[in-house]
Design an enzyme around this catalytic site. Structure first.
Site, short mmCIF file in Angstrom:
data_model
loop_
_atom_site.label_atom_id
_atom_site.label_comp_id
_atom_site.label_asym_id
_atom_site.label_seq_id
_atom_site.Cartn_x
_atom_site.Cartn_y
_atom_site.Cartn_z
N ASP A 144 -10.92 2.10 -3.21
CA ASP A 144 -11.48 1.83 -1.88
C ASP A 144 -13.01 1.90 -1.92
O ASP A 144 -13.67 1.58 -0.93
CB ASP A 144 -10.95 2.84 -0.85
N ASP A 188 0.83 -1.21 0.00
CA ASP A 188 0.00 0.00 0.00
C ASP A 188 0.87 1.26 0.00
O ASP A 188 2.07 1.21 0.30
CB ASP A 188 -0.90 -0.03 1.25
C1 GLA Z 1 -5.77 2.01 2.19
C2 GLA Z 1 -6.21 0.85 1.32
C3 GLA Z 1 -7.24 0.03 2.04
C4 GLA Z 1 -6.67 -0.46 3.35
C5 GLA Z 1 -6.19 0.72 4.16
C6 GLA Z 1 -5.46 0.27 5.40
O1 GLA Z 1 -6.78 2.94 2.34
O2 GLA Z 1 -6.71 1.32 0.11
O3 GLA Z 1 -7.64 -1.07 1.24
O4 GLA Z 1 -5.63 -1.37 3.09
O5 GLA Z 1 -5.30 1.54 3.42
O6 GLA Z 1 -4.99 1.33 6.14
#
Ligand code: GLA
Length: 725
Positions: free
Chosen positions: A550, A480
């Site tokens: 997301d 990420d």
């Molecule tokens: C980001 C990702 C999510 C999740 C969060 C965790 O927003 O897109 O899918 O993994 O971080 O903090």
């Protein structure tokens, strides 16, 4: 021959499956562009050389008799700054005298089978030398002695080519590269539209089509990441181009940092299209003997509209970008705990997820953010990659053993390029993050960005990751990256090289990803950047799938996935069924099926009815796996055209199978719904797997299917699977 050189007319011709790309060595060794478009047999295009009317104040080259030649209007193959071309140029170096006048001219060339790799940067690959042919053109600036090698690769069987540039300082003085675009294409008219993909967090890659005007227009990133705001993709299309018909030139940059895609107007009617590293935030110091490689630009030409362009990108990326074990073998069906628990979980709780997953036929559990340091919210611990054993109820190894004992594989989340202000790592090494002297650092999600241009920083973070992955049975990593880069300075570079930091950060990230893929060839890596903030081919080179957004609401996802599909294949699109409310499990599954597919919710909350639907979805995931990953996409009704319905089809390469999916966003009252399918073989007969009805491909594509009686209330969806008799 896909690449030829006509030595009589001194013309290069690059023929892809659908296009010809032609340029010539003109007088005084200027490299002039002649044509890019639908395939043509001719190579002598001197009559086509651009002869715009130019005003008396346009600079001429006094050594050239042709009074119709002026750098002011000529179509240059790789235009340089300061030598009479006043448009946006592709290349500029500031030399030891302090000026940035640059003038590259042709020196020599070579044509050979295969494709070279680009040092330190991701790029498309060949599986054998017969997959592609490459042309290298050496150009030199006579005054500084700086050289550029232009690389062109034509992939056989695809309407696609790639371009990149390597700069070599062959002089005895240092120079500064100010701009080095990966590709430049001059067109002699401006009767085009530009298509780009804009967005934000939760609404990535929206389709936007704007007329090309007599202005400079384009998109860029200055965030350090390719970004949610604009994707490093752009298309130049004919005014009448639509999904099925017309010319479409697609450009995509294999790069994950600051980029520019622009279209500049030439006063006499032409346009110049540029794609490459954004020069606004870039500079590179080149000592004598040093080399610099640009990222690679992918160029696709289709005369079958946007659909043809997308299908070419998809096949090209499936076969020549995505690498490693997971390129062609079946990926695990996973459940991720993020949307269900956030960071509020325990090992015991996740074991219950795995137990339910097993009952449903899911292959893998991914433990998302919150398993390390003292991370119970997003305020702390990035950089402290030590397992929180209290939370997991013991060592990670034992916890994973409990999951594996159920027959479920295990995946884990990392955010390697980041550091929390509240972390031991930051307290110990406050200078390890990007920062500039004397200024407070902007904070985003309570975190700073690690200076990945530094090898010591990268080595430290990677050694922690490597130990965790090597010592535990980890089959998957979600990588990420949750903020943009600001105050972009590095403590170890001299002031004169601070302009390199943005690019060095990208190179550093690539270097760590490369190590990860080499050390753990069996690991499946999914990229993520607050959803799809780094959805680009640079990342796809290392990670065969990317969490698309997301936003997991299926209705919103339709827009996001349609936009993403313009360039990227379904196999790369991270898509999960979540607890979002706007539609039932059926539609959530149908939308997520057009991606990697998985679940992102608490399986302990499932009702017996939910379980029946999910079991069906799991078996459909297996049934349609090959068709969706390897088939050709036909966008039948796009959310760009209709806010009521969306429909898309996957058709197998042999045209023996097809899967149609329709989703109703807003009910259309009282109107018949007739849908003409596409991409089938008109000569073949197809049976509808559910009804048993048999239709010819010709009928399905010309008369269409009458779908009026299928479920079409808000949020409804259905699929029709067709296969040949
Ligand atoms: C980001 C990702 C999510 C999740 C969060 C965790 O927003 O897109 O899918 O993994 O971080 O903090």
């Amino acid at each position: 021959m896909p690449i030829s050189f006509d030595s009589e007319h001194r013309v290069f011709k690059l023929d892809t499956a659908t296009s010809s790309y032609v340029f010539e060595i003109y007088e005084q060794n200027y490299l002039l562009h002649l044509y890019y478009g639908a395939k043509i047999p001719d190579s002598n295009l001197s009559a086509h050389r651009y002869k715009g009317w130019f005003a008396s104040h346009a600079p001429l080259n006094i050594n050239i008799d042709d009074t119709q030649f002026s750098p002011d209007v000529s179509m240059f193959e790789y235009p340089c700054e300061g030598s009479g071309d006043f448009r946006e140029t592709a290349f500029a170096i500031r030399n030891a005298d302090g000026n940035n006048t640059t003038d590259l001219r042709y020196v020599s060339h070579k044509i050979y089978p295969g494709k070279p790799v680009i040092d330190g940067l991701p790029s498309l690959h060949v599986n054998s030398d017969s997959d592609a042919d490459t042309l290298e053109i050496l150009m030199r600036d006579a005054v500084t002695g700086v050289s550029a090698i232009l690389y062109y690769t034509v992939f056989s069987g695809y309407g696609a080519m790639t371009r990149s540039v390597k700069i070599i300082n062959e002089s005895d003085k240092a120079v500064e590269i100010e701009r080095v675009f990966s590709t430049c294409v001059d067109f002699n008219t401006h009767d085009y539209d530009m298509i780009t993909l804009y967005g934000n967090w939760l609404r990535e890659r929206n389709f936007e089509r704007t007329p090309v005007k007599h202005i400079k227009q384009g998109i860029y990133s200055r965030r350090g990441l390719s970004s949610h705001a604009q994707n490093p993709f752009g298309a130049i299309v004919g005014k009448d181009t639509n999904e099925e018909y017309g010319s479409a030139y697609g450009f995509n940059l294999v790069y994950s940092g600051n980029f520019e895609f622009s279209c500049d107007s030439e006063p006499h009617g032409g346009i110049r299209v540029l794609m490459g590293i954004n020069p606004d935030t870039f500079g590179w110091h080149l000592e004598p003997g040093d080399k610099f490689s640009s990222p690679e630009a992918v160029m696709v030409y289709s005369n079958e509209g946007l659909g043809g362009m997308s299908r070419t990108f998809h096949r090209l990326y499936t076969n020549h970008l995505i690498r490693g074990k997971w390129a062609h073998i079946k990926r695990p069906l996973l459940i991720n705990n993020w949307e269900a628990t956030g960071m509020d979980f325990t090992g015991d709780k996740l074991v219950t997820f795995a137990e339910r997953a097993k009952e449903l036929g899911i292959d893998m559990l991914v433990m998302d953010d919150g398993w390390f340091g003292k991370r119970d919210d997003d305020k702390s611990s990035l950089g402290d990659w030590q397992v929180n054993e209290e939370k997991l109820g013991g060592p990670l190894k034992d916890f994973i053993a409990r999951i594996n004992a159920l027959g479920i594989k295990f995946g884990i989340w990392f955010e390697p390029e980041m550091i929390s202000r509240d972390s031991n790592l930051y307290r110990e090494h406050p200078d390890w993050c990007l920062h500039v002297p004397g200024r407070e650092k902007s904070i985003a999600r309570y975190q700073y960005v690690l200076d990945f241009s530094r090898k010591d920083v990268r080595d430290y973070i990677y050694s922690l990751m490597k130990d965790i992955i090597a010592e535990n049975n980890i089959a998957y990593v979600k990588w990420d990256c949750n903020r943009s880069l600001s105050e972009v300075g590095s403590a170890i570079l001299p002031p004169g090289r601070q302009k390199e930091v943005f690019h060095r950060f990208v190179l550093g990230t690539y270097e760590v990803m490369d190590r990860l893929t080499i050390d753990f060839p069996d690991l499946l890596i999914e990229n993520c950047s607050s959803g799809g903030g780094r959805f680009d081919p640079g990342m796809l080179y290392f990670t065969p799938q990317i969490w698309c957004s997301d936003n997991t609401d299926p209705v919103d996802r339709i827009d996001i996935q349609f936009g993403t599909s313009l360039c990227y294949p379904a196999s790369t699109v991270g898509a999960h069924v979540s607890a979002s409310k706007r539609a039932g499990f059926g539609t959530k599954g149908n939308v997520a099926l057009w991606g990697t597919f998985g679940y992102e919710l608490d399986p302990n909350t499932f009702t017996p009815e939910d379980i029946d639907i999910i079991k069906d979805q799991v078996s459909e995931y297996h049934k349609y796996y090959d068709l969706i990953r390897n088939g050709d996409l036909y966008r039948l009704i796009s959310p760009w055209e209709s806010d009521r319905r969306a429909a898309w089809m996957m058709v197998s390469e042999d045209k023996n199978e097809a899967l149609l999916t329709c989703v109703t966003m807003r009910k259309e009252w009282g109107e018949a719904f007739i849908l003409k399918l596409r991409g089938l073989d008109p000569e073949k007969y197809y049976v509808d797997d559910t009804t048993g009805e048999v239709y010819s491909g010709a009928l399905l594509m010309n008369a269409g299917l009458n779908l009026t009686d299928y479920p079409q209330n808000d949020g409804d969806s259905f699929k029709i699977y067709l296969r040949t008799l």
